[in-house]
Design a protein around this motif. Structure first.
Motif, PDB file in Angstrom:
ATOM      1  N   SER A 179       0.836  -1.194   0.000  1.00 61.18           N
ATOM      2  CA  SER A 179       0.000   0.000   0.000  1.00 61.18           C
ATOM      3  C   SER A 179       0.873   1.246   0.000  1.00 61.18           C
ATOM      4  CB  SER A 179      -0.901   0.001   1.241  1.00 61.18           C
ATOM      5  OG  SER A 179      -1.714   1.152   1.260  1.00 61.18           O
ATOM      6  N   ASP A 230      -0.255  -0.280  -4.391  1.00 56.91           N
ATOM      7  CA  ASP A 230      -1.691  -0.088  -4.217  1.00 56.91           C
ATOM      8  C   ASP A 230      -1.960   1.397  -3.995  1.00 56.91           C
ATOM      9  OD1 ASP A 230      -4.214  -2.001  -3.460  1.00 56.91           O
ATOM     10  OD2 ASP A 230      -4.329  -0.080  -2.447  1.00 56.91           O
ATOM     11  N   HIS A 289      -4.657   4.866  -4.455  1.00 56.01           N
ATOM     12  CA  HIS A 289      -5.999   5.415  -4.645  1.00 56.01           C
ATOM     13  C   HIS A 289      -5.939   6.947  -4.642  1.00 56.01           C
ATOM     14  CE1 HIS A 289      -8.092   1.563  -4.232  1.00 56.01           C
ATOM     15  NE2 HIS A 289      -7.202   1.280  -3.299  1.00 56.01           N
ATOM     16  N   PHE A 290      -6.726   7.561  -5.497  1.00 60.73           N
ATOM     17  CA  PHE A 290      -7.019   8.999  -5.490  1.00 60.73           C
ATOM     18  C   PHE A 290      -5.908   9.903  -6.024  1.00 60.73           C
ATOM     19  CE2 PHE A 290      -9.326   7.166  -1.746  1.00 60.73           C
ATOM     20  CZ  PHE A 290     -10.566   7.074  -2.368  1.00 60.73           C
ATOM     21  N   ILE A 345      -4.732   0.393  -9.412  1.00 58.92           N
ATOM     22  CA  ILE A 345      -5.522   1.619  -9.340  1.00 58.92           C
ATOM     23  C   ILE A 345      -6.930   1.336  -9.860  1.00 58.92           C
ATOM     24  CG2 ILE A 345      -3.535   3.145  -9.696  1.00 58.92           C
ATOM     25  CD1 ILE A 345      -4.558   3.529 -12.598  1.00 58.92           C
ATOM     26  N   ASN A 346      -7.827   2.246  -9.612  1.00 59.16           N
ATOM     27  CA  ASN A 346      -9.105   2.315 -10.314  1.00 59.16           C
ATOM     28  C   ASN A 346      -9.092   3.641 -11.070  1.00 59.16           C
ATOM     29  OD1 ASN A 346      -9.972  -0.097  -9.354  1.00 59.16           O
ATOM     30  ND2 ASN A 346     -11.369   0.734  -7.826  1.00 59.16           N
ATOM     31  N   ASN A 398     -11.193   6.664  -9.902  1.00 57.84           N
ATOM     32  CA  ASN A 398     -10.997   7.476  -8.695  1.00 57.84           C
ATOM     33  C   ASN A 398      -9.690   8.259  -8.718  1.00 57.84           C
ATOM     34  OD1 ASN A 398      -8.863   5.924  -7.613  1.00 57.84           O
ATOM     35  ND2 ASN A 398     -10.200   4.695  -6.322  1.00 57.84           N
ATOM     36  N   ILE A 399      -9.024   8.251  -9.866  1.00 54.89           N
ATOM     37  CA  ILE A 399      -7.793   9.027  -9.992  1.00 54.89           C
ATOM     38  C   ILE A 399      -8.093  10.503 -10.238  1.00 54.89           C
ATOM     39  CG2 ILE A 399      -5.790   9.398 -11.514  1.00 54.89           C
ATOM     40  CD1 ILE A 399      -5.385   7.142  -9.566  1.00 54.89           C
ATOM     41  N   SER A 458     -16.613  -0.799  -1.945  1.00 55.97           N
ATOM     42  CA  SER A 458     -16.275   0.566  -2.371  1.00 55.97           C
ATOM     43  C   SER A 458     -16.790   0.863  -3.778  1.00 55.97           C
ATOM     44  CB  SER A 458     -14.759   0.768  -2.311  1.00 55.97           C
ATOM     45  OG  SER A 458     -14.077  -0.201  -3.094  1.00 55.97           O
ATOM     46  N   HIS A 473     -14.102   0.931 -15.897  1.00 59.92           N
ATOM     47  CA  HIS A 473     -12.659   1.177 -15.833  1.00 59.92           C
ATOM     48  C   HIS A 473     -11.953   0.589 -17.056  1.00 59.92           C
ATOM     49  CE1 HIS A 473     -13.263   2.752 -11.876  1.00 59.92           C
ATOM     50  NE2 HIS A 473     -13.642   1.594 -11.363  1.00 59.92           N
TER      51      HIS A 473
END
Length: 373
Positions: free
Chosen positions: A62, A86, A88-89, A107-108, A111-112, A140, A164
């Protein structure tokens, strides 16, 4: 004896996570994730090395901040196993770890942030040949999907994943894998089955938040086992609220049970009863602990009496069939010698190690001959 698995695996595109191929018929890789504080470089490196020793092919870390990104760079220098970051954001973290040598970005894209930020991450991944993992979790899901479906469902998970996928497709990026995880076995398996028929990319399997060591192992074995039996899955992580090393051990046990990969000793052992002529449970506990370092595939049968003992022993590389006053030992399916209870575990350990060493030498000789030819 080792037999080929009857499982016919789903055809998928292959990507490379470091030096580990994922998909395209490659062996199903076993993953885990560190639970140390990433900024504690020494602790994280130590855990990664333990995971690698246990058989992890890939390890996820993470990276929640830029400080953690810099620590990730130091960690990467000190380990050999491929690392997944890992994220996020914050797209800047993805860009930074990419420059620091990450082997895969989890990533997704959704949500970037804005398209410009997504494009920056994807362009960087393309330039440095870094694959991406799209990770969808039931806990989520996007707010509009929660509203649309009312609650997490297989269709909601797949719709999220395909959103995605569409983003990466629009940017002409195909080197990615996808997961659609849920803690509910039925939801997860239904989502994976549906997604498997709609994309060509490799699938990362997992029953997320499965629980503690015992319950989580059972849930993962049911869910992942069902998918693997269907030929679905290219890499997997068993998620346990336990030492991450246990995740790796369970993952390998799953693959060995389905004959999808071989590593170390496959024990065939009876649950024991009043017919046993030695303490089966104690013997097994000691053998498993002592022989964890062996990586050469071997089938070892440990059976307490003569009801099933000879039959199981004849099918193993080494077999023990309990008897009175001594126990029959089989090697390569044939009666070989007798052991008594006096030094049973010591004698078995020595014999198993000798057999493993001989088999490893034989395999090395075959490989050397094939190389010369």
């Amino acid at each position: 004896m080792q037999f080929e698995s009857p499982i016919v695996r789903r055809v998928s595109r292959q990507i490379m996570v470091g030096n580990v191929p994922v998909g395209g018929g490659a062996p199903i890789s076993v993953q885990s994730m560190t639970n140390t504080e990433t900024c504690d470089v020494a602790a994280t490196v130590g855990q990664i090395q333990r995971l690698e020793s246990a058989g992890a092919d890939i390890v996820r870390v993470s990276v929640p901040s830029m400080e953690a990104a810099e620590a990730f760079g130091e960690i990467k220098k000190q380990v050999n196993v491929p690392l997944v970051a890992d994220i996020h954001f914050d797209y800047r973290i993805a860009l930074r770890v990419a420059d620091l040598g990450v082997d895969c970005l989890r990533i997704n894209p959704g949500n970037i942030g804005r398209e410009k930020r997504i494009r920056a991450v994807v362009d960087k991944a393309r330039d440095l040949n870094i694959p991406i993992r799209i990770g969808v979790n039931a806990g989520s899901l996007e707010k509009d999907l929660q509203k649309k479906y009312g609650e997490p469902t297989p269709d909601a998970l797949v719709e999220s994943a395909l959103r995605h996928v569409d983003i990466l497709d629009s940017l002409n990026f195909q080197d990615f894998k996808v997961s659609v995880k849920a803690s509910d076995i039925f939801m997860a398996t239904a989502a994976y089955r549906k997604l498997a028929s709609q994309i060509e990319q490799p699938l990362h399997l997992g029953i997320t938040e499965a629980g503690g060591l015992r319950a989580g192992t059972v849930k993962s074995a049911i869910g992942l086992g069902a998918l693997l039996l269907d030929g679905i899955g290219d890499t997997l992580r068993v998620s346990l609220a336990a030492d991450p090393v246990e995740e790796v051990k369970v993952g390998w046990d799953l693959l060995k049970s389905l004959r999808l990969r071989t590593k170390g000793i496959n024990f065939i052992a009876c649950p024991s009863c009043s017919r046993q002529n030695f303490d089966v449970v104690k013997t097994m506990n000691e053998l498993e602990t002592r022989l964890e370092d062996i990586t050469t595939p071997l089938d070892v049968a440990v059976i307490g009496c003569i009801v099933n003992g000879p039959g199981e022993a004849k099918e193993a590389d080494i077999g023990l069939a309990g008897g009175t006053p001594s126990h029959a030992i089989y090697v390569d399916g044939k009666p070989d010698r007798k052991f008594t209870n006096d030094h049973l575990v010591d004698d078995l350990e020595k014999l198993i190690r000798e057999k493993a060493a001989a088999k490893a030498a034989q395999e090395a000789s075959i490989i050397a001959k094939e190389t010369i030819d």
